[in-house]
Motif scaffolding. Structure first.
Motif, PDB file in Angstrom:
ATOM      1  N   VAL A  63      87.923 113.633  63.244  1.00 29.94           N
ATOM      2  CA  VAL A  63      88.136 112.378  62.526  1.00 29.94           C
ATOM      3  C   VAL A  63      88.848 111.449  63.494  1.00 29.94           C
ATOM      4  O   VAL A  63      89.881 111.811  64.064  1.00 29.94           O
ATOM      5  CB  VAL A  63      88.973 112.570  61.254  1.00 29.94           C
ATOM      6  N   ARG A  64      88.272 110.262  63.697  1.00 30.31           N
ATOM      7  CA  ARG A  64      88.838 109.312  64.656  1.00 30.31           C
ATOM      8  C   ARG A  64      89.158 108.005  63.946  1.00 30.31           C
ATOM      9  O   ARG A  64      88.370 107.492  63.167  1.00 30.31           O
ATOM     10  CB  ARG A  64      87.863 109.060  65.800  1.00 30.31           C
ATOM     11  N   ARG A  65      90.332 107.496  64.266  1.00 30.27           N
ATOM     12  CA  ARG A  65      90.799 106.235  63.670  1.00 30.27           C
ATOM     13  C   ARG A  65      91.157 105.274  64.794  1.00 30.27           C
ATOM     14  O   ARG A  65      91.931 105.620  65.695  1.00 30.27           O
ATOM     15  CB  ARG A  65      92.001 106.512  62.784  1.00 30.27           C
ATOM     16  N   HIS A  66      90.594 104.063  64.749  1.00 33.02           N
ATOM     17  CA  HIS A  66      90.870 103.040  65.752  1.00 33.02           C
ATOM     18  C   HIS A  66      92.121 102.258  65.366  1.00 33.02           C
ATOM     19  O   HIS A  66      92.071 101.330  64.561  1.00 33.02           O
ATOM     20  CB  HIS A  66      89.677 102.093  65.876  1.00 33.02           C
ATOM     21  N   GLY A  67      93.231 102.646  65.930  1.00 35.54           N
ATOM     22  CA  GLY A  67      94.487 101.971  65.653  1.00 35.54           C
ATOM     23  C   GLY A  67      95.068 102.338  64.302  1.00 35.54           C
ATOM     24  O   GLY A  67      94.408 102.900  63.438  1.00 35.54           O
ATOM     25  N   GLU A  68      96.338 102.021  64.146  1.00 37.46           N
ATOM     26  CA  GLU A  68      96.996 102.235  62.852  1.00 37.46           C
ATOM     27  C   GLU A  68      96.364 101.311  61.816  1.00 37.46           C
ATOM     28  O   GLU A  68      96.068 100.151  62.117  1.00 37.46           O
ATOM     29  CB  GLU A  68      98.490 101.934  62.987  1.00 37.46           C
ATOM     30  N   PRO A  69      96.119 101.791  60.596  1.00 33.91           N
ATOM     31  CA  PRO A  69      95.457 100.948  59.589  1.00 33.91           C
ATOM     32  C   PRO A  69      96.227  99.662  59.337  1.00 33.91           C
ATOM     33  O   PRO A  69      97.455  99.665  59.229  1.00 33.91           O
ATOM     34  CB  PRO A  69      95.398 101.846  58.353  1.00 33.91           C
ATOM     35  N   SER A  70      95.482  98.562  59.230  1.00 30.86           N
ATOM     36  CA  SER A  70      96.115  97.251  59.057  1.00 30.86           C
ATOM     37  C   SER A  70      96.802  97.117  57.703  1.00 30.86           C
ATOM     38  O   SER A  70      97.696  96.286  57.545  1.00 30.86           O
ATOM     39  CB  SER A  70      95.068  96.144  59.218  1.00 30.86           C
ATOM     40  N   ASP A  71      96.396  97.918  56.713  1.00 30.07           N
ATOM     41  CA  ASP A  71      97.001  97.826  55.381  1.00 30.07           C
ATOM     42  C   ASP A  71      98.046  98.910  55.140  1.00 30.07           C
ATOM     43  O   ASP A  71      98.398  99.188  53.988  1.00 30.07           O
ATOM     44  CB  ASP A  71      95.927  97.904  54.300  1.00 30.07           C
ATOM     45  N   ALA A  72      98.551  99.523  56.212  1.00 30.30           N
ATOM     46  CA  ALA A  72      99.576 100.560  56.056  1.00 30.30           C
ATOM     47  C   ALA A  72     100.826  99.971  55.420  1.00 30.30           C
ATOM     48  O   ALA A  72     101.243  98.854  55.748  1.00 30.30           O
ATOM     49  CB  ALA A  72      99.911 101.177  57.414  1.00 30.30           C
ATOM     50  N   LYS A  73     101.437 100.714  54.495  1.00 29.63           N
ATOM     51  CA  LYS A  73     102.603 100.224  53.761  1.00 29.63           C
ATOM     52  C   LYS A  73     103.865 100.237  54.625  1.00 29.63           C
ATOM     53  O   LYS A  73     104.747  99.422  54.463  1.00 29.63           O
ATOM     54  CB  LYS A  73     102.837 101.070  52.514  1.00 29.63           C
ATOM     55  N   ARG A  74     103.994 101.240  55.500  1.00 31.16           N
ATOM     56  CA  ARG A  74     105.169 101.375  56.375  1.00 31.16           C
ATOM     57  C   ARG A  74     106.470 101.364  55.564  1.00 31.16           C
ATOM     58  O   ARG A  74     107.417 100.662  55.883  1.00 31.16           O
ATOM     59  CB  ARG A  74     105.196 100.276  57.437  1.00 31.16           C
ATOM     60  N   PHE A  75     106.481 102.150  54.486  1.00 30.70           N
ATOM     61  CA  PHE A  75     107.632 102.210  53.594  1.00 30.70           C
ATOM     62  C   PHE A  75     108.235 103.598  53.681  1.00 30.70           C
ATOM     63  O   PHE A  75     107.509 104.594  53.679  1.00 30.70           O
ATOM     64  CB  PHE A  75     107.196 101.877  52.166  1.00 30.70           C
ATOM     65  N   PHE A  76     109.559 103.658  53.729  1.00 26.47           N
ATOM     66  CA  PHE A  76     110.231 104.916  54.026  1.00 26.47           C
ATOM     67  C   PHE A  76     109.929 106.012  53.002  1.00 26.47           C
ATOM     68  O   PHE A  76     109.947 107.193  53.330  1.00 26.47           O
ATOM     69  CB  PHE A  76     111.748 104.696  54.107  1.00 26.47           C
ATOM     70  N   ILE A  77     109.639 105.636  51.762  1.00 26.03           N
ATOM     71  CA  ILE A  77     109.441 106.651  50.727  1.00 26.03           C
ATOM     72  C   ILE A  77     108.039 107.249  50.776  1.00 26.03           C
ATOM     73  O   ILE A  77     107.752 108.237  50.109  1.00 26.03           O
ATOM     74  CB  ILE A  77     109.707 106.045  49.338  1.00 26.03           C
TER      75      ILE A  77
END
Length: 605
Positions: A207-221
């Motif tokens: 499984v390959r992903r080009h870059g971190e997803p643009s809609d990532a929440k980046r929330f600590f929880i």
């Protein structure tokens, strides 16, 4: 409520704030997977470098990143999924979830999980082989192989498709692709050896992903990134930690760590979606995570043992691929019915997993019975309050007894004067003689802290709460209350301020206001404290919480309102049954009156 209990409650609230701050600043350390780690099989000499399916060297194909618009595709149509499979490498790189939309708007696009190279957030799965013995490395299918369709026209739960590729050197490779009515694909990879010599090759899935997803929440929880189960050990690594261990495509070195993995899975998890490779349980394999810094590529692999194929025979290996929504029922089905080891842990249950799992199980089953998540949250609150009622009963009885001792304590204060030690000794003696525990009053609040965190986690991470309506204007219990003073709490056709904006902190919704009122009413079961500082803190506390929780999920605020109301009724009834008569309206009136400063009082020197 006496001074001791007030101090305990203040300490509890301070602890709550400290826990929140600590968790925000110092999230739990994740177990990082060494992205360059090579995990060998029992049938391979661990001193010999393993062939890598995606690293360019003498024994494996190079990474292919070009688009192939003219390559044929096979449509995917299931009750839950729609998309297509590219004949370039047999990639499944076009997949959308038919039951989920990006927003609540009726015309909103459905959620797309996988995308082909050339589009933003390109993300795909591919399957192939690496040569190990008796076969030329260029004579095995890889990421740039153009497959042909042997059977099938559209991939559905009842009609699998078969891809075929003849290397012209005596081996015919096939991949039979099937899918169920949920989110699980099966890739049965086979080698038919029509040559005269025995050959061996190693099947893999990636499984390959080009870059971190643009809609990532980046929330600590919330965990987003790599998720892997290795023989019962769960590993979670965020994208930021993956990039700390880059994989150099120009070098081929034997890894320092050699593992034999008999069961598990590996993939990437988003907030509500997941793409995971699942080899057959009991078959040794290696699972690896890599990050290619030069091209900003994230990649996970599941590589199987070599298949030895004598002349005239065929060997087949099956790898499954989960690509879809992290629905609790689907995940548990695959764990219980198809043997995917601890698959339920792919949902991020957090530190309090021993609470979040049963709380969600109960909430999910209540929703099946009731048919509405909002009412299910209210029913859950009733059940939780019933479970802790024995402890709450003791607490409220103790508080009633403390009120009975209030006259004695006032006399004790007069006798002790400024002697704090004498005051403490007298209070302890008074408590002991009347079998009163001053700490009992804070016990229900202490119990609420882990329950609050657990329910917060459940509402935030589980897809079952996503876009779940309750009544009226509450159309998404996982989002903040959309009403505000700006739109007259839903009466005007205007949108509320965006969550997280400064205006949203000021113009809060109706549910947070009801929360503040419920906390204020609960306070009025007891007279205001005599100490001016404590009186000010308690007076402001409901309204501070009202604004602080204004941006929280509506489902969580609904739970807290219900909890406050039930607590009010319980405490009032229990205290009345033990002779204490809470003067709620009298306390409200006294709280609204401004006290004039005592003319005879003098400031402390």
């Amino acid at each position: 409520m006496n001074e001791q209990n007030r101090n305990l409650i203040l300490a509890t609230l301070l602890s709550f704030a400290v826990i929140m701050t600590w968790t925000l600043l110092f999230p739990p350390e994740e177990i990082a997977v060494d992205p360059a780690a090579q995990v060998a099989t029992q049938s391979v000499d661990p001193t010999v470098p393993l062939a890598d399916p995606v690293t360019p060297d003498a024994t494996s194909p190079a990474i292919v990143e070009q688009t192939a618009p003219d390559v044929a595709r096979i449509a995917i149509e299931t009750p839950e999924l729609t998309g297509s499979i590219s004949m370039l490498g047999g990639r499944i790189d076009d997949l959308a979830l038919t039951d989920y939309r990006e927003t609540l708007d009726e015309d909103a696009p459905i959620v797309r999980l996988l995308r082909p190279v050339g589009e933003l957030d390109a993300y795909f799965a591919a399957f192939g082989w690496t040569a190990t013995d008796g076969i030329d490395p260029a004579a095995v299918p890889g990421p740039d192989t153009i497959w042909s369709v042997e059977t099938g026209e559209t991939l559905t739960p009842s009609t699998p498709v078969t891809l075929v590729w003849d290397n012209g050197a005596g081996q015919i490779f096939r991949t039979e692709i099937s899918v169920d009515d949920l989110f699980m694909f099966s890739f049965a990879q086979s080698i038919q050896n029509v040559g005269t010599e025995t050959v061996s090759a190693r099947p893999y899935g990636l499984v390959r992903r080009h870059g971190e997803p643009s809609d990532a929440k980046r929330f600590f929880i919330l965990h987003e990134g790599l998720v892997r189960m290795s023989d019962g050990e769960l590993e979670e690594t965020s994208y930021s930690n993956i990039t700390d261990h880059t994989f150099d495509e120009r070098e081929r070195t034997l890894a320092d760590r050699i593992d034999v993995q008999q069961s598990g899975w590996i993939g990437y998890t988003d907030h509500f979606w997941m793409t995971t490779l699942i080899p057959a349980t009991g078959t040794p394999f290696r699972s690896t995570s890599k990050y290619f810094e030069a091209r900003d590529l994230y990649q996970v692999e599941a590589v199987m043992p070599p298949s030895v194929v004598p002349a005239g025979e065929t060997a087949t290996v099956t790898i499954r691929l989960f690509a879809g929504a992290k629905e609790w029922e689907a995940i548990t089905h695959y764990e219980n019915e198809t043997g995917v080891d601890r698959f339920i842990d792919s949902i991020d249950w957090g530190w309090f997993f021993f609470l979040t799992k049963p709380i969600f199980w109960l909430l999910h089953n209540l929703n099946i019975i009731i048919g509405n998540m909002g009412w299910s949250i209210l029913a859950l609150t009733l059940i939780l309050k019933a479970l802790v009622l024995p402890l709450a009963y003791k607490s409220y009885v103790s508080m009633a007894r403390m009120k009975e001792l209030q006259p004695e304590m006032e006399k004790l204060k007069e006798r002790a004067g400024d002697d704090r030690q004498a005051m403490q000794q007298g209070m302890m003696k008074l408590y002991k003689e009347n079998t009163v525990n001053p700490a009992a009053g804070c016990l229900p609040i202490l119990l609420q802290i882990p329950i609050f965190f657990s329910l917060y986690k459940v509402i935030f991470v589980t897809i079952e709460l996503r876009h779940a309506p309750w009544i009226g204007w509450i159309d998404d219990l996982s989002a903040p209350d959309p009403s505000s003073l700006i739109n007259l709490f839903g009466l005007l056709p205007y949108a509320a301020p965006d969550p997280g904006s400064i205006l949203s902190l000021i113009f809060i919704g109706l549910l947070p206001i009801l929360l503040g009122i419920s906390m204020w009413m609960q306070q009025k079961l007891n007279p205001a404290p005599t100490d001016p500082t404590q009186q000010m803190i308690f007076a402001w506390m409901p309204w501070v919480f009202m604004f602080m929780l204004g941006g929280f999920a509506s489902g969580l605020v609904l739970y807290w309102i219900a909890n406050n109301c039930i607590t009010f009724v319980q405490q009032y009834a229990i205290m009345r049954s033990h002779g204490a008569k809470p003067d709620v309206f009298g306390n409200i009136k006294s709280g609204l009156k401004r006290k004039k400063p005592d003319a005879d009082s003098k400031p402390d020197k």
